[in-house]
Design a protein around this motif. Structure first.
Motif, mmCIF file in Angstrom:
data_model
loop_
_atom_site.group_PDB
_atom_site.id
_atom_site.type_symbol
_atom_site.label_atom_id
_atom_site.label_comp_id
_atom_site.label_asym_id
_atom_site.label_seq_id
_atom_site.Cartn_x
_atom_site.Cartn_y
_atom_site.Cartn_z
ATOM 1 N N SER A 133 -7.121 -1.461 -4.863
ATOM 2 C CA SER A 133 -6.207 -2.252 -5.691
ATOM 3 C C SER A 133 -5.399 -1.368 -6.616
ATOM 4 C CB SER A 133 -6.994 -3.272 -6.509
ATOM 5 O OG SER A 133 -7.832 -2.611 -7.440
ATOM 6 N N PHE A 134 -4.326 -1.956 -7.114
ATOM 7 C CA PHE A 134 -3.500 -1.326 -8.139
ATOM 8 C C PHE A 134 -3.075 -2.420 -9.096
ATOM 9 C CE2 PHE A 134 0.479 0.069 -10.052
ATOM 10 C CZ PHE A 134 0.166 1.362 -10.436
ATOM 11 N N GLN A 135 -3.235 -2.149 -10.388
ATOM 12 C CA GLN A 135 -2.872 -3.110 -11.426
ATOM 13 C C GLN A 135 -1.711 -2.569 -12.235
ATOM 14 O OE1 GLN A 135 -5.959 -4.998 -13.940
ATOM 15 N NE2 GLN A 135 -4.839 -4.093 -15.638
ATOM 16 N N GLY A 136 -0.739 -3.421 -12.489
ATOM 17 C CA GLY A 136 0.389 -3.005 -13.308
ATOM 18 C C GLY A 136 1.276 -4.175 -13.673
ATOM 19 N N ARG A 137 2.308 -3.851 -14.444
ATOM 20 C CA ARG A 137 3.295 -4.850 -14.866
ATOM 21 C C ARG A 137 4.370 -4.928 -13.775
ATOM 22 N NH1 ARG A 137 3.862 -7.073 -19.499
ATOM 23 N NH2 ARG A 137 2.577 -5.516 -20.536
ATOM 24 N N VAL A 138 4.791 -6.152 -13.450
ATOM 25 C CA VAL A 138 5.826 -6.335 -12.435
ATOM 26 C C VAL A 138 7.146 -5.814 -12.994
ATOM 27 C CG1 VAL A 138 7.084 -7.981 -10.995
ATOM 28 C CG2 VAL A 138 4.644 -8.339 -11.452
ATOM 29 N N LYS A 139 7.644 -4.772 -12.332
ATOM 30 C CA LYS A 139 8.902 -4.143 -12.747
ATOM 31 C C LYS A 139 10.096 -4.825 -12.084
ATOM 32 C CE LYS A 139 11.025 0.411 -12.453
ATOM 33 N NZ LYS A 139 10.863 1.749 -11.941
ATOM 34 N N SER A 140 9.920 -5.208 -10.808
ATOM 35 C CA SER A 140 10.998 -5.899 -10.092
ATOM 36 C C SER A 140 10.436 -6.653 -8.899
ATOM 37 C CB SER A 140 12.073 -4.911 -9.622
ATOM 38 O OG SER A 140 11.539 -4.028 -8.663
ATOM 39 N N ILE A 141 11.164 -7.695 -8.496
ATOM 40 C CA ILE A 141 10.855 -8.466 -7.289
ATOM 41 C C ILE A 141 12.181 -8.648 -6.555
ATOM 42 C CG2 ILE A 141 9.987 -10.635 -6.330
ATOM 43 C CD1 ILE A 141 8.395 -11.026 -8.943
ATOM 44 N N GLU A 142 12.215 -8.174 -5.305
ATOM 45 C CA GLU A 142 13.446 -8.261 -4.520
ATOM 46 C C GLU A 142 13.133 -8.787 -3.128
ATOM 47 O OE1 GLU A 142 15.051 -4.320 -4.441
ATOM 48 O OE2 GLU A 142 14.913 -4.103 -6.613
ATOM 49 N N ILE B 40 4.290 -1.154 -12.268
ATOM 50 C CA ILE B 40 4.155 0.080 -13.048
ATOM 51 C C ILE B 40 2.971 -0.082 -13.989
ATOM 52 C CG2 ILE B 40 5.839 -0.689 -14.774
ATOM 53 C CD1 ILE B 40 6.703 2.308 -14.975
ATOM 54 N N ASP B 41 2.090 0.928 -14.036
ATOM 55 C CA ASP B 41 0.908 0.823 -14.894
ATOM 56 C C ASP B 41 1.136 1.525 -16.235
ATOM 57 O OD1 ASP B 41 0.530 3.559 -14.464
ATOM 58 O OD2 ASP B 41 -1.335 3.310 -13.334
ATOM 59 N N ASN B 42 0.099 1.595 -17.066
ATOM 60 C CA ASN B 42 0.208 2.181 -18.410
ATOM 61 C C ASN B 42 0.463 3.684 -18.386
ATOM 62 O OD1 ASN B 42 -0.204 -0.307 -19.579
ATOM 63 N ND2 ASN B 42 -2.411 -0.028 -19.779
ATOM 64 N N ASN B 43 0.209 4.336 -17.248
ATOM 65 C CA ASN B 43 0.470 5.779 -17.118
ATOM 66 C C ASN B 43 1.811 6.054 -16.451
ATOM 67 O OD1 ASN B 43 -2.093 6.419 -18.197
ATOM 68 N ND2 ASN B 43 -3.018 6.029 -16.199
ATOM 69 N N ASP B 44 2.650 5.030 -16.344
ATOM 70 C CA ASP B 44 3.957 5.111 -15.687
ATOM 71 C C ASP B 44 3.874 5.422 -14.197
ATOM 72 O OD1 ASP B 44 5.408 4.420 -17.962
ATOM 73 O OD2 ASP B 44 5.523 6.500 -18.645
ATOM 74 N N SER B 45 2.707 5.168 -13.581
ATOM 75 C CA SER B 45 2.584 5.278 -12.125
ATOM 76 C C SER B 45 3.177 4.011 -11.518
ATOM 77 C CB SER B 45 1.119 5.402 -11.707
ATOM 78 O OG SER B 45 0.566 6.590 -12.210
ATOM 79 N N ILE B 46 3.882 4.191 -10.419
ATOM 80 C CA ILE B 46 4.540 3.065 -9.750
ATOM 81 C C ILE B 46 3.950 2.894 -8.360
ATOM 82 C CG2 ILE B 46 6.735 2.204 -8.827
ATOM 83 C CD1 ILE B 46 8.130 3.842 -11.009
ATOM 84 N N VAL B 47 3.713 1.645 -7.974
ATOM 85 C CA VAL B 47 3.301 1.297 -6.618
ATOM 86 C C VAL B 47 4.150 0.112 -6.181
ATOM 87 C CG1 VAL B 47 1.448 0.287 -5.222
ATOM 88 C CG2 VAL B 47 0.944 2.193 -6.739
ATOM 89 N N ASN B 48 4.622 0.176 -4.951
ATOM 90 C CA ASN B 48 5.412 -0.915 -4.387
ATOM 91 C C ASN B 48 4.572 -1.673 -3.368
ATOM 92 O OD1 ASN B 48 7.770 -0.225 -5.821
ATOM 93 N ND2 ASN B 48 8.209 1.376 -4.347
ATOM 94 N N PRO C 187 4.140 5.171 -3.642
ATOM 95 C CA PRO C 187 3.431 4.611 -2.494
ATOM 96 C C PRO C 187 3.830 3.154 -2.251
ATOM 97 C CG PRO C 187 1.895 5.231 -4.247
ATOM 98 C CD PRO C 187 3.257 5.576 -4.711
ATOM 99 N N GLN C 188 3.748 2.766 -0.988
ATOM 100 C CA GLN C 188 4.134 1.414 -0.595
ATOM 101 C C GLN C 188 3.038 0.834 0.290
ATOM 102 O OE1 GLN C 188 8.287 0.862 0.579
ATOM 103 N NE2 GLN C 188 7.513 0.022 2.485
ATOM 104 N N TYR C 189 2.488 -0.310 -0.128
ATOM 105 C CA TYR C 189 1.386 -0.940 0.585
ATOM 106 C C TYR C 189 1.739 -2.365 0.969
ATOM 107 C CZ TYR C 189 -1.190 2.853 -1.661
ATOM 108 O OH TYR C 189 -1.611 4.086 -2.100
ATOM 109 N N ARG C 190 1.109 -2.842 2.021
ATOM 110 C CA ARG C 190 1.217 -4.245 2.412
ATOM 111 C C ARG C 190 0.217 -5.028 1.569
ATOM 112 N NH1 ARG C 190 -1.674 -6.814 6.711
ATOM 113 N NH2 ARG C 190 -0.855 -8.907 6.907
ATOM 114 N N ALA C 191 0.707 -5.923 0.737
ATOM 115 C CA ALA C 191 -0.171 -6.702 -0.145
ATOM 116 C C ALA C 191 -0.909 -7.746 0.681
ATOM 117 C CB ALA C 191 0.634 -7.387 -1.237
ATOM 118 N N LEU C 192 -2.235 -7.714 0.627
ATOM 119 C CA LEU C 192 -3.043 -8.729 1.292
ATOM 120 C C LEU C 192 -3.373 -9.857 0.326
ATOM 121 C CD1 LEU C 192 -5.451 -6.366 3.239
ATOM 122 C CD2 LEU C 192 -3.396 -7.509 4.079
ATOM 123 N N ILE C 193 -3.638 -9.464 -0.931
ATOM 124 C CA ILE C 193 -4.013 -10.431 -1.966
ATOM 125 C C ILE C 193 -3.346 -9.996 -3.262
ATOM 126 C CG2 ILE C 193 -5.953 -11.370 -3.299
ATOM 127 C CD1 ILE C 193 -7.568 -10.366 -0.612
#
Length: 165
Positions: free
Chosen positions: A6-15, A35-43, A80-86
């Motif tokens: 898993s990856f937890q973060g604030r939603v930066k954008s939805i397109e 984007i998480d608190n360490n400025d790491s981004i996951v799509n 990184p870019q992952y296919r969201a299952l949940i």
């Protein structure tokens, strides 16, 4: 069997995310950037089959957790870019864990043990009642407080059984 990460973060954008040239799928797939608190981004690529815990609507600014199959192939790109299952929208009153739970209802990482109560809702992803015992399965567990033991113990509010083929 899927192994969830898993990856937890604030939603930066939805397109919108087109997956073919015809455009017939336009609007059906979403590209969600966190984007998480360490400025790491996951799509995350969110498909029509992505399960949203409690069927919530997410929007820019929400804190969410995306769960994906850690063994699935992914493009070697940054971010990184992952296919969201949940996907789960984080709230102050509930936690969500997606994992394999063994015959003792202990998660594969050994960090959470489930104590199922008569009021615990055990359902399938489609919302129907699951009538068997949820041991030795991948589960989406929605829970509140836990003990401070290892593994932490909790009585979940809801268990969603993932029936992988």
């Amino acid at each position: 069997m899927k192994s969830y990460a898993s990856f937890q973060g604030r939603v930066k954008s939805i397109e919108d995310f087109p997956i073919n040239q015809s455009g017939k799928d336009l609007g059906c797939y979403k590209f969600v950037s966190l984007i998480d608190n360490n400025d790491s981004i996951v799509n995350f690529i969110v498909s029509p089959t992505t399960y949203f815990v409690d069927h919530v609507m997410i929007k820019v600014g929400d804190i969410v957790t995306g769960f994906y199959d850690r063994n699935a192939p992914v493009p070697l790109i940054y971010p990184p870019q992952y296919r969201a299952l949940i996907m789960a929208k984080n709230t102050h009153y509930q936690n969500v864990k997606v994992d394999y739970f063994n015959s003792n209802l202990i998660s594969s990482d050994g960090m959470l043990k489930l104590n199922i109560a008569p009021y615990t809702s055990v359902i399938l992803e489609n919302g129907q009642e699951f009538t068997k015992c949820p041991i030795n399965r991948n589960l989406i567990v929605v829970y509140g407080p836990t003990t401070k033991s290892i593994p932490a113990q909790t009585t979940p509010y809801k268990i969603v059984v993932i029936c992988d083929n």
